[in-house]
Write an enzyme that holds these catalytic residues in place. Sequence first.
Site: not given
Length: 395
Positions: A235-236, A315, A178, A213, A257, A313
């Site tokens: 994503q991300d 993390w 990522t 990601q 996220d 969320r």
Amino acid sequence: MSSMSRARFLASAVAVAVLLVASGNVEAGRHGHGRAAHRHTKGLRPGKARAPAVAANATSVEQGFARWVRFMGGLEHSVFQRALNRALVPTTRVVVVDKTPGAGDFTSIQAAVDSLPVINLGRVVIRVNAGTYTEKVSISPLRAFVTVEGAGADKTIVQWGDTADTVAAGPWSRPVGTFGSATFAVNSQFFVAKNMTFRNTAPVPRPGALGKQGVALRISADNAAFVGCSFVGGQDTLYDHLGRHYYRDCYIEGSVDFIFGNALSLYEGCHVHAVSPQYGALTAQNRKSLLDDTGFSFLNCRVTGSGALYLGRAWGTFSRVVFAYTYMDNIIIPRGWYNWGDPTREMTVFYGQYKCTGPGANYAGRVDWSRELTDEEAKPFISLSFIDGLEWLRL
């Protein structure tokens, strides 16, 4: 030791010293000890060297960085001093990037970045003319004071399509992860971006997909500001990794996220848009300790999009996110927040709302471990003081 080895050793020593001592000056300034430390170094080495040119309106943090250069310039090691004299030449210039050869100084953003001094101490504006630049860009830790300015977020786009499972080129053939998937990676202090789009072209992954990601921008340094920028991905999308950051009038798009990391960041007047076909999460803040001064604050923002969206969320065990004066569309899951599958985090996270509006802002259905903030509780999160902005922010 050969001359080549000595040169490499010297370059490494300069790099490490800059990072360690400059960080120390920033911290000293924040805790009120910067002036005493300055007097001490002046007494040891009076009048040995001149500080590099610093703008008259430089912030206290920038001045501290220059003071460190004066201190290092006073060292008696002539080889080291000559190396600094070559490397620490202040730069106050504008370079132009244009896709058309001959229309600017460079045809790629990375080439413009690579043209800067290895240790950069003067503000450099990289003006990026309209166009779509398909390239991966990275700004190294010592190239501070860089501004990247586009012709408009709808006109100037930098894009790439790596995901976490993309295999890096070279003999090792390992996935980039990522962290390495970022289209645009910033590792240096005092970065500013204006009127640009940072895009990761990887598609929105299916629910539960692994290694998909795809980061549009990663910021891993202190004192960064983004104005009128767009961050687009699946994503991300925005890896708000480390440091104090300010986002104003930005657009951020993603599914799961899509604002994540362990920075201390204020998002003001931003539009956050979810593109998840089913479920998604807006934030994944990674505060790991009660002592970490990190978290995300959204002030006067808008949250819209598709699918069903958690506000965040957990993390990090001590994850911290606040939404204030923010409009929320009806895509927000009534519970609002998810504990990352770990009920113990419900006792340590800090999730709050303050005077939010819209059909998704109804606090009645929220989890009992989030909170509707009082005026006093909200106060630290709704001004530039949240990120110590008056110390370093100048736009």
